[in-house]
Each structure stands twice: as C-alpha cells, then as structure tokens.
Design an enzyme around this catalytic site. Structure first.
Site, short mmCIF file in Angstrom:
data_model
loop_
_atom_site.label_atom_id
_atom_site.label_comp_id
_atom_site.label_asym_id
_atom_site.label_seq_id
_atom_site.Cartn_x
_atom_site.Cartn_y
_atom_site.Cartn_z
N ASP A 62 39.52 -29.49 -62.16
CA ASP A 62 40.29 -30.72 -62.36
C ASP A 62 40.22 -31.17 -63.81
O ASP A 62 40.32 -32.35 -64.12
CB ASP A 62 39.75 -31.82 -61.44
CG ASP A 62 40.70 -32.99 -61.33
OD1 ASP A 62 40.24 -34.11 -61.01
OD2 ASP A 62 41.92 -32.80 -61.58
N LYS A 76 44.45 -28.73 -67.87
CA LYS A 76 45.21 -27.81 -66.99
C LYS A 76 45.39 -26.44 -67.64
O LYS A 76 45.41 -25.44 -66.94
CB LYS A 76 46.56 -28.43 -66.62
CG LYS A 76 46.43 -29.87 -66.08
CD LYS A 76 45.32 -30.02 -65.06
CE LYS A 76 44.86 -31.47 -64.91
NZ LYS A 76 43.60 -31.58 -64.09
N ASP A 118 43.18 -28.91 -58.62
CA ASP A 118 44.04 -30.08 -58.54
C ASP A 118 45.23 -29.92 -59.48
O ASP A 118 45.22 -29.07 -60.38
CB ASP A 118 43.24 -31.34 -58.91
CG ASP A 118 44.01 -32.62 -58.62
OD1 ASP A 118 43.77 -33.62 -59.31
OD2 ASP A 118 44.88 -32.60 -57.72
N ASN A 119 46.29 -30.71 -59.25
CA ASN A 119 47.41 -30.84 -60.19
C ASN A 119 48.22 -29.57 -60.40
O ASN A 119 48.69 -29.29 -61.52
CB ASN A 119 46.91 -31.33 -61.55
CG ASN A 119 46.08 -32.57 -61.43
OD1 ASN A 119 44.90 -32.54 -61.76
ND2 ASN A 119 46.65 -33.66 -60.95
N GLU A 121 48.07 -38.66 -57.45
CA GLU A 121 47.21 -39.78 -57.04
C GLU A 121 47.91 -41.12 -57.26
O GLU A 121 48.49 -41.36 -58.31
CB GLU A 121 45.87 -39.76 -57.79
CG GLU A 121 45.95 -39.60 -59.28
CD GLU A 121 45.83 -38.14 -59.71
OE1 GLU A 121 46.24 -37.25 -58.95
OE2 GLU A 121 45.34 -37.90 -60.82
O1 75Z Z 1 44.17 -34.39 -67.44
C1 75Z Z 1 43.79 -34.51 -66.29
N1 75Z Z 1 42.54 -34.21 -65.96
C2 75Z Z 1 41.60 -33.73 -66.98
C3 75Z Z 1 40.68 -34.83 -67.45
C4 75Z Z 1 39.42 -34.22 -67.94
N2 75Z Z 1 38.20 -34.73 -67.79
N3 75Z Z 1 37.33 -33.87 -68.31
C5 75Z Z 1 38.02 -32.85 -68.79
C6 75Z Z 1 37.43 -31.68 -69.37
C7 75Z Z 1 36.13 -31.33 -69.00
C8 75Z Z 1 35.53 -30.19 -69.51
C9 75Z Z 1 36.24 -29.41 -70.39
N4 75Z Z 1 35.90 -28.23 -71.03
C10 75Z Z 1 37.00 -27.89 -71.76
N5 75Z Z 1 37.99 -28.78 -71.61
C11 75Z Z 1 37.54 -29.74 -70.76
C12 75Z Z 1 38.14 -30.89 -70.26
N6 75Z Z 1 39.36 -33.03 -68.57
C13 75Z Z 1 44.69 -35.08 -65.25
C14 75Z Z 1 45.88 -35.68 -65.64
C15 75Z Z 1 46.74 -36.26 -64.70
C16 75Z Z 1 47.99 -36.91 -65.13
C17 75Z Z 1 49.09 -36.98 -64.26
C18 75Z Z 1 50.26 -37.63 -64.66
C19 75Z Z 1 50.33 -38.20 -65.90
F1 75Z Z 1 51.46 -38.83 -66.27
C20 75Z Z 1 49.25 -38.12 -66.78
C21 75Z Z 1 48.09 -37.49 -66.39
C22 75Z Z 1 46.42 -36.21 -63.33
C23 75Z Z 1 45.24 -35.59 -62.94
O2 75Z Z 1 44.89 -35.52 -61.62
C24 75Z Z 1 44.38 -35.01 -63.87
O3 75Z Z 1 43.25 -34.40 -63.41
MG MG Z 2 43.41 -34.12 -61.30
#
Ligand code: 75Z
Ligand code: MG
Length: 214
Positions: free
Chosen positions: A141, A144, A169-170, A199
């Site tokens: 999650d 992406k 997810d997503n 969500e």
């Molecule tokens: O970007 C997302 N999730 C990612 C956050 C994250 N939290 N931690 C990290 C990490 C953790 C270790 C990592 N190691 C390398 N990259 C890394 C990134 N990434 C995300 C975005 C949306 C979304 C939908 C519609 C919209 F209009 C805008 C946004 C919906 C979702 O369900 C998501 O999960």
């Molecule tokens: Mg997500």
C-alpha cells in the site's frame, strides 16, 4: 505551525477512541475521514477485503509496505494470533510517530514494528536484521510504482515461500499497472481480483491477491 491532517486524525483518535480497543480506533478514523478530511487509509470497504485475506493467511510473520497513519496496521494486527508479528515500512518521517501513537492507542504496540525508510533499502535486511525466514502475508500500500520492483525484490531476497499471500491496494486508483503485469500471466503467481471503491469515495478501486506458488 499549523497541525497536519495526520496530526488531526491522531487528535480525533486520541480524544474519541477507547484505549485498547482496535475496533473503536478503526471506527474513529473511518468516521473522521468520511465526515471531515479524506485520507488515504485503506478504509472500511476495502478493509473488509483485507480482513478476509488476513484471516485466510493467518500469518505468523506479516509485512506491510506503507504504514501511513497505521490504520491498516491496526486492521491487520488485531487479527494476528498471540505470537504473530507485523512489520510495517514507512518512508515519510512525519507519519511514523503518528502511526506509532495510533497503534499504541489500539493496544497493539507489542505486535507491530514500524521500520522507517525506503522499502528497497529495508527489504534486503529483513532476514539478517530481524531474524526473518519467509513472509506469510504482505500488504502492498506504498508508492504504486514501487509495488512491482519491491515484489521482485522480495522474491530475490528469498522472503517468499510457496503459499505466501500478497495483497495490493489501489489496483485501479491510483493504479499499479506494472505490478499487475508482473503477477498476472506469471506461472509463479495465482491471482484474484477484488473490485471495490476508493476509500470514503464512490470512485471505483480494487485490490489484487497474488499467491506465490514457489
Ligand atoms: O499514495 C498512496 N499510498 C502511499 C503512501 C505511502 N506511505 N508510505 C509510503 C512508502 C513507504 C515505504 C516506501 N519505500 C519506498 N517508497 C515508499 C513509500 N507510501 C495512496 C494514494 C491514494 C490516493 C487516491 C486518490 C487520490 F486522489 C490521491 C491519492 C489512495 C491510497 O489508498 C493510497 O495508498
Ligand atoms: Mg492505499
């Protein structure tokens, strides 16, 4: 300095949730993010799919990529058997203390370890640094465009075994096309698609389960 949205979510949980009650922590976050401020938690609808797959996997060792505020960590950890553990990787330093507090309010701090950093840097160290053999369950999650490379990395590091369950997810929105390309039509994976919605919104989204066949 103004508080962040994530800090406001923590405030709401701290004020409204029942300490030690994961269900009330989840309900509080879902209520806040439905009524006040949208946030990228997996949410209550896709959360039911996550629950189903975690119960099916009944993992002893689980990994989550992308902790954010800890909503899915609480969701997963509340279903773990007594000696089972969840490791969650979070890259954004601002989110880590907030997730830790939310997990603590849920009373699940003994089951969850948050690892701060890039997944691609931490995954290669999981066996040596955390005495890990293989992973029973992985929830993807995080960013992406990292789903595919980090899945390949998990394979290369020998962290997957016959029957390891990946849940992403997503798949529709924001989308993870490279991940789908990697796991679908791949003899090493058995995939299942779970249509749902983004969500707290009406927009379509989906989750993909990929069972590693060895
Ligand atoms: O970007 C997302 N999730 C990612 C956050 C994250 N939290 N931690 C990290 C990490 C953790 C270790 C990592 N190691 C390398 N990259 C890394 C990134 N990434 C995300 C975005 C949306 C979304 C939908 C519609 C919209 F209009 C805008 C946004 C919906 C979702 O369900 C998501 O999960
Ligand atoms: Mg997500």
């Amino acid at each position: 300095m103004d508080q962040s949205k994530e800090q406001r979510i923590l405030n709401s949980v701290s004020y409204n949730a029942i300490k030690g009650d994961p269900e009330s922590v989840l309900a509080c976050i879902d209520k806040y993010c439905s009524q006040n401020e949208w946030a990228m938690n997996v949410g209550d609808e896709k959360g039911l799919i996550l629950d189903k797959i975690v119960k099916e996997a009944d993992p002893t060792v689980a990994l989550e990529l992308g902790t954010y505020c800890g909503y899915s960590a609480v969701r997963i950890a509340r279903l773990l058997k007594p000696n089972a553990r969840l490791f969650s990787i979070e890259f954004n330093a601002e989110f880590v203390p907030i997730a830790k507090e939310i997990i603590e309010i849920a009373g699940l701090q003994d089951k969850v370890t948050i690892l701060e950093g890039h997944a691609q840097d931490i995954i290669p160290r999981l066996k040596t640094q955390y005495n890990m053999d293989t992973l029973d369950f992985v929830f993807l999650d995080h960013w992406k465009d990292r789903y595919a490379p980090d899945t390949i990395l998990l394979e290369e590091c020998g962290l997957l075994r016959k029957g390891s369950i990946l849940l992403a997810d997503n798949i529709i929105f924001p989308g993870a096309p490279d991940f789908l390309k990697h796991v679908r039509n791949n003899i090493h994976y058995e995939c299942t698609h779970y249509p749902s919605h983004l969500e707290y919104m009406k927009a379509p989204d989906a989750m993909e389960k990929a069972v590693y066949l060895g």
